[in-house]
Design a protein around this motif. Sequence first.
Motif, PDB file in Angstrom:
ATOM      1  N   PRO A   1       4.188  30.681   9.677  1.00  0.00           N
ATOM      2  CA  PRO A   1       3.835  30.084   8.377  1.00  0.00           C
ATOM      3  C   PRO A   1       4.105  28.582   8.299  1.00  0.00           C
ATOM      4  CG  PRO A   1       5.784  31.498   8.186  1.00  0.00           C
ATOM      5  CD  PRO A   1       5.198  31.753   9.538  1.00  0.00           C
ATOM      6  N   ARG A   2       4.965  28.093   9.170  1.00  0.00           N
ATOM      7  CA  ARG A   2       5.236  26.651   9.156  1.00  0.00           C
ATOM      8  C   ARG A   2       4.020  25.846   9.584  1.00  0.00           C
ATOM      9  NH1 ARG A   2      10.446  26.213  12.842  1.00  0.00           N
ATOM     10  NH2 ARG A   2       9.276  27.860  13.919  1.00  0.00           N
ATOM     11  N   ALA A   3       3.120  26.446  10.355  1.00  0.00           N
ATOM     12  CA  ALA A   3       1.950  25.712  10.827  1.00  0.00           C
ATOM     13  C   ALA A   3       1.091  25.246   9.656  1.00  0.00           C
ATOM     14  CB  ALA A   3       1.131  26.572  11.790  1.00  0.00           C
ATOM     15  N   ALA A   4       0.788  26.150   8.737  1.00  0.00           N
ATOM     16  CA  ALA A   4      -0.008  25.780   7.566  1.00  0.00           C
ATOM     17  C   ALA A   4       0.735  24.773   6.694  1.00  0.00           C
ATOM     18  CB  ALA A   4      -0.361  27.025   6.758  1.00  0.00           C
ATOM     19  N   GLN A   5       2.035  24.944   6.572  1.00  0.00           N
ATOM     20  CA  GLN A   5       2.832  24.016   5.769  1.00  0.00           C
ATOM     21  C   GLN A   5       2.771  22.602   6.361  1.00  0.00           C
ATOM     22  OE1 GLN A   5       7.057  24.635   6.030  1.00  0.00           O
ATOM     23  NE2 GLN A   5       7.500  23.463   4.176  1.00  0.00           N
ATOM     24  N   LEU A   6       2.937  22.497   7.675  1.00  0.00           N
ATOM     25  CA  LEU A   6       2.933  21.193   8.335  1.00  0.00           C
ATOM     26  C   LEU A   6       1.563  20.520   8.245  1.00  0.00           C
ATOM     27  CD1 LEU A   6       5.054  22.231  11.410  1.00  0.00           C
ATOM     28  CD2 LEU A   6       5.693  20.437   9.786  1.00  0.00           C
ATOM     29  N   ARG A   7       0.510  21.286   8.413  1.00  0.00           N
ATOM     30  CA  ARG A   7      -0.833  20.713   8.285  1.00  0.00           C
ATOM     31  C   ARG A   7      -1.091  20.257   6.847  1.00  0.00           C
ATOM     32  NH1 ARG A   7      -3.120  25.490  12.088  1.00  0.00           N
ATOM     33  NH2 ARG A   7      -2.891  24.416  14.097  1.00  0.00           N
ATOM     34  N   GLY A   8      -0.579  21.021   5.878  1.00  0.00           N
ATOM     35  CA  GLY A   8      -0.718  20.612   4.494  1.00  0.00           C
ATOM     36  C   GLY A   8       0.028  19.320   4.197  1.00  0.00           C
ATOM     37  N   GLN A   9       1.212  19.179   4.779  1.00  0.00           N
ATOM     38  CA  GLN A   9       1.977  17.949   4.590  1.00  0.00           C
ATOM     39  C   GLN A   9       1.263  16.768   5.234  1.00  0.00           C
ATOM     40  OE1 GLN A   9       5.863  18.915   6.161  1.00  0.00           O
ATOM     41  NE2 GLN A   9       6.451  20.040   4.331  1.00  0.00           N
ATOM     42  N   ALA A  10       0.716  16.969   6.415  1.00  0.00           N
ATOM     43  CA  ALA A  10      -0.026  15.894   7.081  1.00  0.00           C
ATOM     44  C   ALA A  10      -1.215  15.461   6.229  1.00  0.00           C
ATOM     45  CB  ALA A  10      -0.496  16.357   8.462  1.00  0.00           C
ATOM     46  N   LEU A  11      -1.906  16.421   5.633  1.00  0.00           N
ATOM     47  CA  LEU A  11      -3.061  16.099   4.797  1.00  0.00           C
ATOM     48  C   LEU A  11      -2.632  15.335   3.547  1.00  0.00           C
ATOM     49  CD1 LEU A  11      -6.138  16.450   4.515  1.00  0.00           C
ATOM     50  CD2 LEU A  11      -5.673  18.563   3.245  1.00  0.00           C
ATOM     51  N   ARG A  12      -1.504  15.700   2.964  1.00  0.00           N
ATOM     52  CA  ARG A  12      -1.012  14.990   1.784  1.00  0.00           C
ATOM     53  C   ARG A  12      -0.678  13.539   2.118  1.00  0.00           C
ATOM     54  NH1 ARG A  12       3.854  17.699  -1.044  1.00  0.00           N
ATOM     55  NH2 ARG A  12       3.364  16.064  -2.585  1.00  0.00           N
ATOM     56  N   THR A  13      -0.062  13.321   3.273  1.00  0.00           N
ATOM     57  CA  THR A  13       0.261  11.952   3.679  1.00  0.00           C
ATOM     58  C   THR A  13      -1.011  11.151   3.929  1.00  0.00           C
ATOM     59  OG1 THR A  13       2.380  12.631   4.637  1.00  0.00           O
ATOM     60  CG2 THR A  13       1.450  10.559   5.414  1.00  0.00           C
ATOM     61  N   LEU A  14      -1.964  11.747   4.621  1.00  0.00           N
ATOM     62  CA  LEU A  14      -3.239  11.065   4.855  1.00  0.00           C
ATOM     63  C   LEU A  14      -3.936  10.725   3.544  1.00  0.00           C
ATOM     64  CD1 LEU A  14      -4.415  13.222   7.852  1.00  0.00           C
ATOM     65  CD2 LEU A  14      -4.299  10.718   7.911  1.00  0.00           C
ATOM     66  N   GLU A  15      -3.852  11.629   2.585  1.00  0.00           N
ATOM     67  CA  GLU A  15      -4.515  11.373   1.306  1.00  0.00           C
ATOM     68  C   GLU A  15      -3.897  10.178   0.594  1.00  0.00           C
ATOM     69  OE1 GLU A  15      -6.373  13.796  -2.473  1.00  0.00           O
ATOM     70  OE2 GLU A  15      -4.842  14.773  -1.244  1.00  0.00           O
ATOM     71  N   ARG A  16      -2.567  10.077   0.629  1.00  0.00           N
ATOM     72  CA  ARG A  16      -1.916   8.947  -0.030  1.00  0.00           C
ATOM     73  C   ARG A  16      -2.171   7.639   0.713  1.00  0.00           C
ATOM     74  NH1 ARG A  16       3.499   8.863  -3.176  1.00  0.00           N
ATOM     75  NH2 ARG A  16       2.224   7.188  -4.064  1.00  0.00           N
ATOM     76  N   VAL A  17      -2.069   7.688   2.042  1.00  0.00           N
ATOM     77  CA  VAL A  17      -2.136   6.451   2.819  1.00  0.00           C
ATOM     78  C   VAL A  17      -3.572   6.001   3.029  1.00  0.00           C
ATOM     79  CG1 VAL A  17      -1.574   5.384   5.030  1.00  0.00           C
ATOM     80  CG2 VAL A  17       0.074   6.922   3.956  1.00  0.00           C
ATOM     81  N   VAL A  18      -4.406   6.886   3.550  1.00  0.00           N
ATOM     82  CA  VAL A  18      -5.775   6.505   3.923  1.00  0.00           C
ATOM     83  C   VAL A  18      -6.704   6.552   2.722  1.00  0.00           C
ATOM     84  CG1 VAL A  18      -7.742   7.076   5.389  1.00  0.00           C
ATOM     85  CG2 VAL A  18      -5.416   7.226   6.304  1.00  0.00           C
ATOM     86  N   HIS A  19      -6.728   7.704   2.029  1.00  0.00           N
ATOM     87  CA  HIS A  19      -7.635   7.854   0.881  1.00  0.00           C
ATOM     88  C   HIS A  19      -7.123   7.089  -0.333  1.00  0.00           C
ATOM     89  CE1 HIS A  19     -11.092   9.634  -0.929  1.00  0.00           C
ATOM     90  NE2 HIS A  19     -10.424  10.337  -1.823  1.00  0.00           N
ATOM     91  N   GLY A  20      -5.825   6.753  -0.303  1.00  0.00           N
ATOM     92  CA  GLY A  20      -5.243   5.992  -1.399  1.00  0.00           C
ATOM     93  C   GLY A  20      -5.158   4.511  -1.085  1.00  0.00           C
ATOM     94  N   TRP A  21      -4.044   4.086  -0.482  1.00  0.00           N
ATOM     95  CA  TRP A  21      -3.788   2.661  -0.291  1.00  0.00           C
ATOM     96  C   TRP A  21      -4.841   1.965   0.569  1.00  0.00           C
ATOM     97  CZ3 TRP A  21       1.330   5.246   0.640  1.00  0.00           C
ATOM     98  CH2 TRP A  21       2.092   5.263  -0.533  1.00  0.00           C
ATOM     99  N   ALA A  22      -5.269   2.579   1.658  1.00  0.00           N
ATOM    100  CA  ALA A  22      -6.246   1.912   2.520  1.00  0.00           C
ATOM    101  C   ALA A  22      -7.590   1.736   1.816  1.00  0.00           C
ATOM    102  CB  ALA A  22      -6.425   2.694   3.817  1.00  0.00           C
ATOM    103  N   ARG A  23      -8.095   2.803   1.214  1.00  0.00           N
ATOM    104  CA  ARG A  23      -9.380   2.718   0.510  1.00  0.00           C
ATOM    105  C   ARG A  23      -9.286   1.750  -0.670  1.00  0.00           C
ATOM    106  NH1 ARG A  23     -14.251   5.121  -0.624  1.00  0.00           N
ATOM    107  NH2 ARG A  23     -14.158   6.512   1.185  1.00  0.00           N
ATOM    108  N   GLU A  24      -8.199   1.845  -1.431  1.00  0.00           N
ATOM    109  CA  GLU A  24      -8.047   0.977  -2.599  1.00  0.00           C
ATOM    110  C   GLU A  24      -7.945  -0.496  -2.212  1.00  0.00           C
ATOM    111  OE1 GLU A  24      -4.566   2.658  -4.288  1.00  0.00           O
ATOM    112  OE2 GLU A  24      -5.588   4.504  -4.942  1.00  0.00           O
TER     113      GLU A  24
END
Length: 389
Positions: free
Chosen positions: A177-200
């Motif tokens: 179950p940690r696999a899905a959790q870790l991938r979800g965390q990676a996606l959240r970080t990408l969303e903040r950094v790439v889809h958030g600060w970088a795009r903005e």
Amino acid sequence: MTDLDRLLDFAARSRLPEGGFGYLGDDGRVRPERGQETWIVARMTHVFGLARLTGRGGWDELVRHGVEALAAGPLHDGGRGGWYASTADDTKAAYVHAFAVLAGATATAAGAPGGRELLDEALGVWQTRFWDDTAGLAVEEWDAGWARLSDYRGVNANMHGVEASLAAADALGDADPRAAQLRGQALRTLERVVHGWAREGDWRLPEHFTAEWQPLPGYNRDEPAHPFRPYGVTVGHQFEWSRLALHARAVTPDAPSWLLDDATGLFTAAASRGWAADGHDGFPYTLDWDDRPVVTARMHWVLCEAVAAAETLAAVTGDASYRRLAAHWWAHGEARFADPGTGSWRHELTPEGAVATGTWEGQPDAYHLAQVLLLRGRPVRGSVAAALL
């Protein structure tokens, strides 16, 4: 002998008889005055684990050597948990812990003795000490006793946290179950950094932040060539984030469209603004907020990440223009950076192509070059290790 074989043979010289791996100079000798540094020990363990996964023989001992050094060597704090930055620095940083996770993940994938135990321990420290679930990002640095947390926050450590989390998920397997959790965390970080600060920021990514995650655009203006926290826009990190978004996309069910869109936007900005920004071929280390070069030195890792991102985009989109860019940049690297005496690449050059040492001395890091050599022509997975299986 292939480029990868020559690089691995050179990297193997970093082995320390007492355990772990040392910092290599241009002559292929360990520089003993630097002691041991966790990021080097972990990256070398990862590289030798990748070598093992290619089916090459003779690398099992070096993977085991690295795992044992991380599990019980002087960098490991057996009493309080975690890893010191180096034998001369007892801070406990997210950056080095991300690489401890990555080393454990690759060692696990390679079937190395002790690899799974190292991965489990490193993940435990990462999740309890560094991952901030409210922010969807990792904090930066603690003191040795885990009593004082630095007010600084940075996206470099988070970038490698995404890489390590995706690799750990692949190594654990979907049944854990940690696999899905870790991938979800990676996606959240990408969303903040790439889809958030970088795009903005029109694809000009801020790297440095306050404890409340407010950008610090002037951070290290007086030390712009810092090896891990330079001032301004770090071109190589733009490429690295672009590629990591595509690795996450490969393992995310019903992946959001922004992963590909933003990977493309970030890549295009880094390529168009970075290449020959000062009139000389190659990518400057950093740009200011108006796309003017700040540190004009050429770093081998920046070019490696540019090629890796181009190759990954070519594989994902089928667009041959990315592969043409990758081939052009790779030819530049072979002409400028390749060191026939070592089999590695020189780490830093002037814009004109002379060896420089403003940020990096020697050739301690096989990680970026090994990964680009291994990613080329392989399917896009969550991690480099998974692409080799």
